[in-house]
Design an enzyme around this catalytic site. Sequence first.
Site, PDB file in Angstrom:
ATOM      1  N   ASP A  44       0.872  -1.189   0.000  1.00 11.93           N
ATOM      2  CA  ASP A  44       0.000   0.000   0.000  1.00 11.93           C
ATOM      3  C   ASP A  44       0.907   1.236   0.000  1.00 11.93           C
ATOM      4  OD1 ASP A  44      -2.147   1.997   0.638  1.00 11.93           O
ATOM      5  OD2 ASP A  44      -3.321   0.159   0.815  1.00 11.93           O
ATOM      6  N   LYS A  98      -4.072   3.569 -11.077  1.00 14.99           N
ATOM      7  CA  LYS A  98      -3.869   2.187 -11.517  1.00 14.99           C
ATOM      8  C   LYS A  98      -2.684   2.108 -12.503  1.00 14.99           C
ATOM      9  CE  LYS A  98      -8.526   0.312 -10.650  1.00 14.99           C
ATOM     10  NZ  LYS A  98      -8.329  -0.469  -9.431  1.00 14.99           N
ATOM     11  N   HIS A 101     -11.909 -10.221 -11.008  1.00 18.70           N
ATOM     12  CA  HIS A 101     -12.863  -9.402 -10.266  1.00 18.70           C
ATOM     13  C   HIS A 101     -13.475 -10.189  -9.116  1.00 18.70           C
ATOM     14  CE1 HIS A 101     -16.942  -7.111 -10.279  1.00 18.70           C
ATOM     15  NE2 HIS A 101     -16.093  -6.541  -9.460  1.00 18.70           N
TER      16      HIS A 101
END
Length: 731
Positions: A357, A421, A464
């Site tokens: 992160d 992204k 997904h």
Amino acid sequence: MSDFTYSLDADGVATITWDVKSKSMNVLNLEAAADLGALIDKAIADDSVKGVILTSGKKDFAGGMDLNIIARMKESAGDDPARGLFEGIMNFHALERKMELMGRDLKTGKGGKPIVAALPGTALGIGLELPLSCHRIIAADNPKAKIGLPEILVGIFPGAGGTTRLVRKMGAMAASPFLLEGKLSDPKAAKAAGIIDEVVAPEDLMTRAREWVLNAKPEDMVKPWDAKGYKMPGGAPYHPTGFMTYVGASAMVHGKTQGVYPAAKALLAAAYEGALVPFDTALKIEARWFTNVLMNPSSSAMIRSLFINKEALEKGANRPKVEDQTVRKVGVLGAGMMGAGIAYVSANAGIEVVLIDASQEAADRGRAHSEGILDKGMKRGKVTAEKKAEVLGRISATTDYAALAGCDLIVEAVFEDPKVKADVTAKAEAAIPEAAIFATNTSTLPISDLAKASKRPEQFIGIHFFSPVDKMMLVEIIKGRETGDVAVAKALDFVRQIRKTPIVVNDARFFYANRCIIPYINEGIRMVAEGVEPALIENAAKLLGLPLGPLQLVDETSIDLGVKIAKATRAAMGDAYPDSAVDPVLFAMADKGRLGRKAKAGFYAYDEKGERQGLWDGLETLWPVSDDQPELTEAQHRMLMVQTLEAVRALEEGVLEDIREGDVGAILGWGYCPWSGGPFGWLDIVGAARAVEICEALEARHGARFKAPKLLVDMAAKGESFYGGTAAKAA
Ligand code: NAD
């Protein structure tokens, strides 16, 4: 070669061993059942046989009936399928009754030999119904073994005597979680519940079974219900406590199933009616209800989607033929709600995880999510301290992209922003091996567009997940324009490793699941704007067997997300945007800060703890309820058809390539009426012609979104069905 073999020892103990050579788990088919019957006859007829042990040559006893056969039983039952099915089921009862009596004359009580089931491991479905027909069930103390009757979970019920015998063995109340919920137990729990009789150390199983056979007394060979003075545990239906149980069960089951699952009703009816009559008549009643369930198209649709096709997809039915792509080290980018969940399921499956992160604190918080889940598991006794340490030991939380070296798969779950992204894609690709696959967990951004940020677009794919990641079983794999076979195989192998169910679809707005869910939610909101009573909307959906009404669903997924999606969709579609009637309601709710459950205010009211209290009474002030309310069926057709048609369009447009994926994905992804087997299953049940009729009526009243797609109209004209084949192949 027969699935059952027979041996006789010097003391006269015959052992019948079940071992289906072609399979890792025993499952029963009709020929094998006949073979077993012949071996039982042989043991009864042979005077040198003192008794019988029924056991397995494998580590488990049996997984149940071969469901492929049940699914086809109706088709192969002849011109009068109900009669054919009933007679077929009665043959099973005859076999089990023969085992239960072992040559004893019911009238005189003379004769008979003991028979014991020795279960080395798992015993499910008919794999428990056969043991329930033996005089005693002894299981090896194998904590991994599962014992139970899970039939209800695939739309049938224990119809080979399991219902009648378990109710008579335990009483209706005690049997209900095992019959109505398909609850499975390990051997010790099964013994404590009274399903089986004895648990012994695995190495003692056969010795103990032999010893029991050789020492069995005449009364040991009489099942309670065949003994004089038998009384049903917990009371028969007209006994004061029995009465309470049956009345309560009926209301409880109806409340849970909304009456849409034929098997649950039939099971209750078989148990209740069977409890009022002698044992052999009860078996006949059970067989009639089982026939009734097998004749209902819902049962074959459920078996098809929830078992046969789900398993086929999990085993890689649509996997490209490339070498094994087992994932060893995965890099997860973004340690938020989704990334943290993906890290947990990966580590739990034995995969090494690097969780990245933007700040160390956020990365650590993501890792702590796994700790939380594992701690809960420990509290429930499902996770050991070693297992917790092992899983956590596999997750390293960091901000350093260099740690991604050696990852063979990346799953990106950072903010839903193309720029963010693209940035993390470039950073990760600089650190990972050339051959690694890069997957994005985006829910709304086209995969082909995100792939532009990648140096290797053929190695770029969508994986997904649904929230919460550790609970939701579906994973949607999305192929971008340039995605190659290895990437698809990698994604499928990863999903297999984490033991979830994959569907593979092509890149289009909202992919498959969200594409269908959004119109469902919107139809509910549209009705609010029209003045339809909100409770009618919610209940109409629940009475279809949908897990959540559309208003509860949007509260769960959050109203600001709905607003965001609406704005983005409008920007992308311009004049073609179909949901202008929905937006004012959504936007007004957002303006009032009623953002859904997370804000403890939405279409529903919530208390301080966030518990749902009922529909918010302010709705009726903002959108007054009209005097003219629709029929229940009209509201149901709207909500079911609007999502079903989206599935058909996805197939027509080639987003879906396989109707099996469309059906399994719908049930696992958003709970599309499981009783129907999925949207294509439902259309096959109602028939294309009737479906087109419903669409025409809805289109006339509510507009073009209900226009029947050409695929469906053509099928109606030709009298075709989806699973009949032609349309599926053409698509
Ligand atoms: P989230 O906001 O909970 O988590 C995103 C995480 O990414 C945060 O921890 C943030 O700090 C981190 N992050 C942001 N920029 C970063 C950067 N440059 N480098 C490293 N980390 C960065 O969001 P979420 O709900 O977990 O969603 C993540 C993705 O998953 C989104 O693409 C979303 O569309 C998708 N998704 C969400 C859901 C859902 O139900 N929430 C379902 C399926 C897919």
